[in-house]
Structure formats: structure tokens, C-alpha cells
Design a protein around this motif. Structure first.
Motif, PDB file in Angstrom:
ATOM      1  N   HIS A   1       0.797  -1.231   0.000  1.00 47.28           N
ATOM      2  CA  HIS A   1       0.000   0.000   0.000  1.00 47.28           C
ATOM      3  C   HIS A   1       0.828   1.280   0.000  1.00 47.28           C
ATOM      4  CE1 HIS A   1      -3.526  -2.506   0.813  1.00 47.28           C
ATOM      5  NE2 HIS A   1      -2.703  -3.207   1.579  1.00 47.28           N
TER       6      HIS A   1
ATOM      7  N   SER B   1      -4.652   3.856  -3.512  1.00 49.34           N
ATOM      8  CA  SER B   1      -6.109   3.969  -3.592  1.00 49.34           C
ATOM      9  C   SER B   1      -6.652   3.483  -4.927  1.00 49.34           C
ATOM     10  CB  SER B   1      -6.537   5.424  -3.371  1.00 49.34           C
ATOM     11  OG  SER B   1      -5.993   6.271  -4.377  1.00 49.34           O
TER      12      SER B   1
ATOM     13  N   THR C   1      -5.972  -1.621  -6.071  1.00 48.96           N
ATOM     14  CA  THR C   1      -6.562  -2.368  -4.966  1.00 48.96           C
ATOM     15  C   THR C   1      -6.751  -3.829  -5.345  1.00 48.96           C
ATOM     16  OG1 THR C   1      -8.839  -1.931  -5.660  1.00 48.96           O
ATOM     17  CG2 THR C   1      -7.779  -0.275  -4.251  1.00 48.96           C
TER      18      THR C   1
END
Length: 490
Positions: free
Chosen positions: A430, A439, A442
Motif C-alpha cells: 500500500h 487507492s 486495490t
């Protein structure tokens, strides 16, 4: 792209695959980080698509005819003498200069001054005002006091602006078209049955073979993986030295780990993950063009398989499309792994999203991130298992990233032989940096993209799976998304 130059592990937060030792220390080998690096945020190469938009400012037009007010007055406002010979207010002084207001040339229309006879100076004043109007209405730049550029210069500026706009549009429009295509590629529903085939894998960090992991960690890992589709563990056992050698001290507890995993997870293979940085974009790194280096890599592989590993998984980066020395190395390695009856596995770069895109990107950045589809096929034919690193894509939104993964899945399926396991990488990390936006990239978007690509290209393919990168950076949300999106059977 995984970091192939050093290892640095952080204590496990409890959300990974069995927990890192909370006393985890930073290890280095010859001052280099390994591909099994376990930093707080795992860096990859890129290379990867992100993001990437520009703003074009429209050039402002110059004011070619600056508006100027006329301030010069005419001498018709009373330049006559009074009856007693005194000058009335508003008359000019004896010097001929107006004490109150001046014309554009700095002098007043003194020639229009009336004599004592009372003759009005209107005619001369009008002439002076006319001259002033001519001067005041001449086009000029009020800010700079300069005349406008000559017509030829203005035409030249307009030509330059048009060319610049054309160049920008030439670059931006194809990008916009490509991004639109990715968004469309993310639409629709995956076909029924496009779930795990029991061919999945996960990359594990170096802590599993350097003494930090214990029996309790193996038990926790078994609980995590039991009931999933994971069959292969790529356990980091490197890094290889730049000359191709591998010190046995790099994997001191391998002989404990391998049988422990076999007991806890029957049927799961423990492969040795070996990597290094190549000297393709910097003077420092492994040089595959040297025959002695390739021979040393083959020897290191024999030694690590002798330690009990169930296969050899290679991740050498940055590896440029068309590298013949790498293909020669794979041919030599395949002979060794076949002699041991174990698989040869590799991590692979992404495939050109547009024809010859790696050449264009390499020219612009000196980092040709992608492989041609033909080169991917050449690599896939030489190995038993190929894992495409479908992350670090520079995509700014989950829908675009998912569309990109769907495209990559289709491109890889088209050229991977049915006898080779094809795995698509899932981002279990991440960090935010150039090439990777957490973001956007994913696990849910990646899983949906994999299923869409599989549905459209070869929905019935059995030798297919996903590979999770990486255990020490994974969160509970990552594991949940993998289970709910990829393990369902209906």
C-alpha cells in the motif's frame, strides 16, 4: 516491480501471514537490498501509469491598441486680457508654458494666446489639440510604452503556439483514448466459474529463512492459507551477488522451514525466490551478458535446490524486452530444475499496452518498463510457471487499474503455452509513489480485472492463478478481498 537490491524487514503488525518477529532488524548483504525487502512500504520498479495528465495554458493576446485619454486643452477657455490690463485667471504665463496642464508633447499651445486687443486664441488652440489627438491615438502598449510587434513577428508567434498545441494534442489524445479504452475494458460481468483453480502463489519475505520465524509462525501461516487456492510459496532466499554467486549463509534455516511447511500444509511447494538488480540502467548490478555470471547463477541454483527447496523462482530487474542473454540463462536453468524434478518459475514484466510502447517509453525515460508480447511468449515457453507483475501501473483510479489488469491478463493468455502456469500479480502492499497509487491499485479491482480478462480470452484454462505480493505488507482487507473475489465457487 519488486525491489531486487536489498532486504529490510519491519515487525509484523499482526495483519500479515503469520506475524513478523517484533525484534526484526535491518539486514544487508554486501550493502545491497534484496528482492525480499520488507520495508515499511515495499518499493517496486516501475514502473509503471499513472498517472499522467497536463494542463495547457492558452497564450494571452497582447493589447494592440492601448486606449489613451486626451488631456491637452484648447486655448479657448479665456486667454483674453481684462479691461484693466490684468491677466484673468486661467491665462498663460509669460514663459508660454501652461502651469496647469500639458499636451502630449509637454508644451502648451502658447501660440494661441490672445493679445491685449481681446482677440480669442481659439483657432490656434484647436490646431494644437488636433496635433495632440494624433499623438494620443497612436497604438501603443500602455504597460511597456512600446509599439506592437511587427506583423511578421506576430505571425511567427502564432505559428509557434499552433505547433506547440499540436504537439501536446498529439501526445494527450492517444493517452486519453487509451485510458477510455481501459475504463470500457472494466465493464461487464465475469463469466461463471472464473475463480481459483488451486494454482495460486504468494511471495514471502526473508524472515522465513534467516531465523526470525518460528514454529508458531508456520502454524499461523497454515491457518491463513488453509482453504485458499495457494499452492506455491516464493520464499526469499537471496539476494544473488552481482557475480551470480549465493552465499549459503543467506538461508540458514531453510532446512527447518521446508519440512515444517510440508507438515502443516501438505501439497504446498516451497520455492526459493532469487533476485538481483541488473546493470541495464546503471553501472552497478548483475551483467547477464557475461557467460561466467550466468554460469554462477546456474551453480547457485543447484546448491539451493540441494538444500531442499521445491523449485526456483527468479526475479531479475530491470530486464529489458528482447534480452537474449536472459533467454540463454533460462535454457540453462531449465536443464537443472528438470534434473531435480522441480519447477522453474519467473516474475515477468508487464506486456506493451500499445504496440512497441516499451520502445517509446525507453526513449523518453531510459526505462523500457514493458516487454513486447512476443518476448513474453519467448520467456513463457522456457519456464514452468510465469507470474506477471500486474501492479505499479501508474493508473490513477481503480476502474482504470482494473481495466488495465483485464487487458494484461488477455495479452498474457494469448501467448502463454497451455503447459505453462500463468499467474497474475495482486498488490498486497500500500505504498504511494510514482507508478503506484494505493487507492487505485486495490485487490478488489485487480481480482475483477483478472476475472474479466480470463472470461474474455480463455475462461476454461486450468493452469492459471494469481500471485499475492507480499505477505509482510498484507492487510486483513487484502485477504478478505482475495477470498471473497477469487475463492467463491458460485
Amino acid at each position: 516491480m519488486k525491489n531486487t537490491t536489498g532486504r529490510q524487514e519491519t515487525p509484523d503488525t499482526g495483519s500479515g501471514t503469520g506475524g513478523e518477529d517484533t525484534s526484526g532488524t535491518d539486514d544487508t548483504t554486501s550493502g545491497r537490498k534484496t528482492a525480499g525487502a520488507e520495508p515499511a512500504s515495499d518499493p517496486r520498479s516501475a514502473t509503471g501509469t499513472g498517472g499522467s495528465s497536463g494542463t495547457l495554458d492558452s497564450p494571452g493576446a497582447d493589447s494592440a491598441s492601448g486606449r489613451v485619454g486626451i488631456t491637452g486643452g484648447e486655448g479657448a477657455t479665456g486667454t483674453g486680457d481684462t479691461a484693466d490690463g490684468q491677466e484673468a485667471p486661467g491665462t498663460e504665463s509669460a514663459t508660454g508654458k501652461d502651469d496647469r496642464e500639458g499636451s502630449a508633447t509637454g508644451t502648451d499651445a502658447t501660440t494661441g494666446m490672445a493679445h491685449a486687443s481681446g482677440t480669442d486664441g481659439t483657432t490656434a488652440g484647436q490646431e494644437a489639440a488636433g496635433a495632440q489627438r494624433t499623438a494620443d491615438t497612436t497604438p501603443s502598449d500602455p504597460g511597456q510604452g512600446r509599439a506592437s510587434p511587427p506583423p511578421r513577428r506576430r505571425r511567427g508567434l502564432r505559428w509557434v503556439r499552433r505547433v506547440a498545441l499540436g504537439v501536446v494534442l498529439l501526445l494527450v489524445l492517444p493517452l486519453l483514448a487509451a485510458e477510455t479504452a481501459l475504463r470500457v475494458n472494466y465493464t461487464g460481468d465475469p463469466a461463471d466459474g472464473t475463480y481459483t483453480r488451486g494454482q495460486d502463489a504468494i511471495w514471502l519475505g526473508h524472515a522465513w529463512v534467516d531465523g526470525r520465524k518460528k514454529d508458531a509462525d508456520v502454524a499461523a501461516l497454515a491457518r491463513r492459507l488453509r482453504g485458499t487456492g495457494i499452492r506455491d510459496l516464493y520464499v526469499h532466499a537471496g539476494p544473488l551477488e552481482h557475480d551470480g554467486t549465493l552465499p549459503k549463509s543467506s538461508y540458514p534455516t531453510a532446512r527447518w522451514l521446508i519440512p515444517a511447511v510440508h507438515r502443516a500444509l501438505p501439497g504446498v511447494r516451497v520455492q526459493a525466490w532469487l533476485g538481483d538488480e541488473l546493470a541495464t540502467e546503471s553501472p552497478d548490478g548483475m551483467r547477464l551478458e557475461r557467460a561466467e555470471t550466468r554460469a554462477a547463477v546456474v551453480t547457485s541454483t543447484r546448491e539451493i535446490l540441494a538444500a531442499g527447496f521445491d523449485g526456483a523462482h527468479f526475479d531479475l530487474e530491470p530486464l529489458h524486452s528482447g534480452d537474449r542473454d536472459y533467454l540463454d540463462l533460462l535454457d540453462d536453468l531449465r536443464a537443472v530444475t528438470r534434473a531435480h524434478g522441480v519447477p522453474l518459475s519467473v516474475a515477468a514484466h508487464q506486456i506493451d499496452p500499445l504496440p512497441a510502447f516499451h520502445s517509446l517509453w525507453g526513449t523518453l525515460t531510459n526505462h523500457p518498463k514493458w516487454w513486447s508480447q512476443a518476448y513474453f511468449a519467448q520467456v513463457a515457453r522456457r519456464v514452468d510457471q510465469i507470474a506477471l507483475m500486474s501492479y505499479d501501473t501508474m493508473q490513477p483510479l481503480p476502474s482504470l487499474y482494473g481495466g488495465y489488469v483485464a487487458q494484461q491478463t488477455s495479452l498474457a493468455l494469448e501467448v502463454t503455452p497451455p503447459t505453462t502456469d500463468l499467474l497474475m500479480g495482486l498488490p498486497f502492499f500500500h505504498d504511494n509513489r510514482f507508478g503506484h497509487r494505493a487507492s487505485a491499485e486495490t485487490v478488489p479491482a485487480a481480482v475483477r480485472g483478472v476475472r474479466l480478462g480470463l472470461s474474455r480470452t480463455d475462461a476454461g484454462r486450468e493452469r492459471f492463478g494469481v500471485a499475492l505480493y507480499v505477505d509482510f505488507a498484507a492487510t486483513e482487507d487484502d485477504w478478505t478481498a482475495y477470498r471473497e473475489g477469487w475463492l467463491r465457487l458460485s
